[in-house]
Scaffold this active site. Structure first.
Site, PDB file in Angstrom:
ATOM      1  N   ARG A  53       3.567 -27.123 -31.079  1.00 39.74           N
ATOM      2  CA  ARG A  53       4.425 -28.230 -30.666  1.00 39.74           C
ATOM      3  C   ARG A  53       4.510 -29.315 -31.740  1.00 39.74           C
ATOM      4  NH1 ARG A  53       6.999 -29.418 -26.202  1.00 39.74           N
ATOM      5  NH2 ARG A  53       7.510 -31.585 -25.721  1.00 39.74           N
ATOM      6  N   GLN A  56     -16.457 -30.303 -44.300  1.00 38.33           N
ATOM      7  CA  GLN A  56     -16.093 -30.303 -42.883  1.00 38.33           C
ATOM      8  C   GLN A  56     -14.838 -29.472 -42.643  1.00 38.33           C
ATOM      9  OE1 GLN A  56     -13.252 -32.375 -41.772  1.00 38.33           O
ATOM     10  NE2 GLN A  56     -13.419 -31.668 -39.669  1.00 38.33           N
ATOM     11  N   ASN A  94      -3.149 -35.423 -28.971  1.00 32.55           N
ATOM     12  CA  ASN A  94      -3.220 -34.592 -27.757  1.00 32.55           C
ATOM     13  C   ASN A  94      -2.152 -33.498 -27.774  1.00 32.55           C
ATOM     14  OD1 ASN A  94      -5.377 -35.979 -26.238  1.00 32.55           O
ATOM     15  ND2 ASN A  94      -3.947 -37.685 -26.339  1.00 32.55           N
ATOM     16  N   ASP A 149     -13.321 -34.933 -33.804  1.00 39.35           N
ATOM     17  CA  ASP A 149     -12.789 -34.651 -32.478  1.00 39.35           C
ATOM     18  C   ASP A 149     -13.799 -33.763 -31.766  1.00 39.35           C
ATOM     19  OD1 ASP A 149     -12.484 -32.181 -33.632  1.00 39.35           O
ATOM     20  OD2 ASP A 149     -10.296 -32.193 -33.621  1.00 39.35           O
ATOM     21  N   LYS A 202      -9.741 -41.292 -35.257  1.00 39.01           N
ATOM     22  CA  LYS A 202      -9.670 -39.875 -35.620  1.00 39.01           C
ATOM     23  C   LYS A 202      -8.434 -39.556 -36.453  1.00 39.01           C
ATOM     24  CE  LYS A 202     -10.493 -38.856 -31.274  1.00 39.01           C
ATOM     25  NZ  LYS A 202     -10.622 -38.116 -29.993  1.00 39.01           N
TER      26      LYS A 202
END
Length: 359
Positions: free
Chosen positions: A163, A320, A158, A276, A257
């Site tokens: 960051r 991907q 998240n 995701d 994930k």
């Protein structure tokens, strides 16, 4: 339809203060003449801008217009593109030999795998991939150190690239200092023993928030592994993908994930698909259009992964990766407008190019 993300508890700004237990006594080496050596990789086999700043690793820094610098094991290396597009490297520091450093670098770059050969297979079965490949050639999947990759993606939960990079920089500074390039300091990634010296409180003070307990918990779990945590992680390269996912998912903070990211980018699981919301959008547009508008669930994550493998085969994760990169705003701007409809441009947005936006 994009699932709302859980709001993590507020975290203070990232601190640049290192734990008191960590000091670096290594003296900075005197400036030396930069020696660039051909790596025998063309731009079609390795594009630095399409490989390093796209969410696979957060430890390589851009140190020139077409130059990126990072650490492979104990080797401080810069890579750049020559005028003809070929890749060359400069070894700034090594604790072993130039031969060992070059070998480690080629291993890190997965250089034994021919990108042109596997893309030729993808292109034969997917005309859209073939056209993307003409514009985004050289987007390669790396083969990172498993511990380094694991800790980086624990920071990715998240989160966004800016960051994540700050957090990874903090963790990296706990390792041995190797040198400074273009004003940026570079460190060998810390060992488990060095990581174990950092407390959850120190990580929280540095801005890791709830991720601090995952880092500390995972380090503790790895230290308890018979034979050593680093060795246990490396041994996962010999297992089947589902066994790898299951094993990684026993570590604190690692869900399917993030496990798939680690498997693809460090454990030789070339058909691993990190699913995701962004990859879900790609899948529902091009592979599973009948699921457009359906909410993503764990069961559907497996279906998406299966669809990619069915379409692209044993290197589906590499396919991907290119499709994901093509969705990044920085790359979309370089593609012809006919690739994107108005609807797609509105519905496909990434958050600063993050690869794994959750566990």
């Amino acid at each position: 339809m994009k699932r709302p993300r859980p709001t993590p508890p507020p975290t203070p700004p990232l601190s640049t203060t290192k734990p008191r237990s960590q000091t670096h006594h290594t003296k900075k080496s005197k400036p030396t003449t930069i020696k660039w050596v051909p790596l025998n990789l063309t731009q079609s086999e390795l594009s630095l801008p399409l490989t390093f700043p796209t969410g696979q690793t957060f430890r390589w820094k851009q140190t020139g217009p077409l130059q990126y610098t990072g650490v492979v094991h104990s080797h401080l290396v810069s890579l750049n593109h020559l005028q003809n597009g070929d890749v060359s490297y400069c070894l700034h520091h090594t604790t072993t030999s130039e031969t060992s450093a070059r070998s480690a670098l080629l291993d890190f770059l997965n250089a034994s795998i021919s990108l042109s050969e596997i893309w030729e297979v993808f292109s034969a079965s997917d005309p859209r991939f073939a056209e993307l490949a003409c514009h985004l050639g050289g987007a390669r999947v790396l083969r990172q150190d498993p511990l380094e990759c694991l800790i980086q993606f624990l920071c990715s939960s998240n989160n966004n690239i800016k960051r994540i990079t700050k957090m990874v920089d903090f963790v990296s500074s706990l390792g041995n200092y190797l040198g400074t390039v273009e004003g940026l300091e570079f460190y060998q990634f810390p060992s488990l023993e060095q990581l174990a010296l950092v407390s959850e409180a120190q990580l929280r003070e540095a801005g890791f928030g709830y991720r601090a307990k995952y880092v500390v918990g995972t380090v503790n779990a790895l230290q308890s592994k018979p034979g050593g945590g680093a060795e246990w992680l490396a041994s996962l390269r010999n297992l089947d993908l589902q066994e790898v996912i299951d094993a990684l998912s026993t570590l604190p903070g690692v869900g399917p994930k993030v496990a798939a990211c680690i498997a693809l980018f460090s454990l030789d699981q070339h058909h691993a698909i990190p699913v995701d919301t962004h990859v879900w959008q790609i899948a529902t547009r091009y592979l599973l259009p009948e699921l457009a508008g359906v909410r993503l669930t764990p069961k559907l994550c497996s279906r998406v992964a299966e669809a990619f493998v069915s379409k692209y085969g044993k290197y589906a994760g590499w396919a991907q990766t290119l499709l994901f990169i093509a969705e990044l705003p920085s790359q979309k701007a370089l593609l012809p407008s006919h690739f994107w409809s108005t609807k797609e441009n509105k519905s496909t947005k990434t958050k600063n190019g993050e690869m794994c936006n959750g566990n």
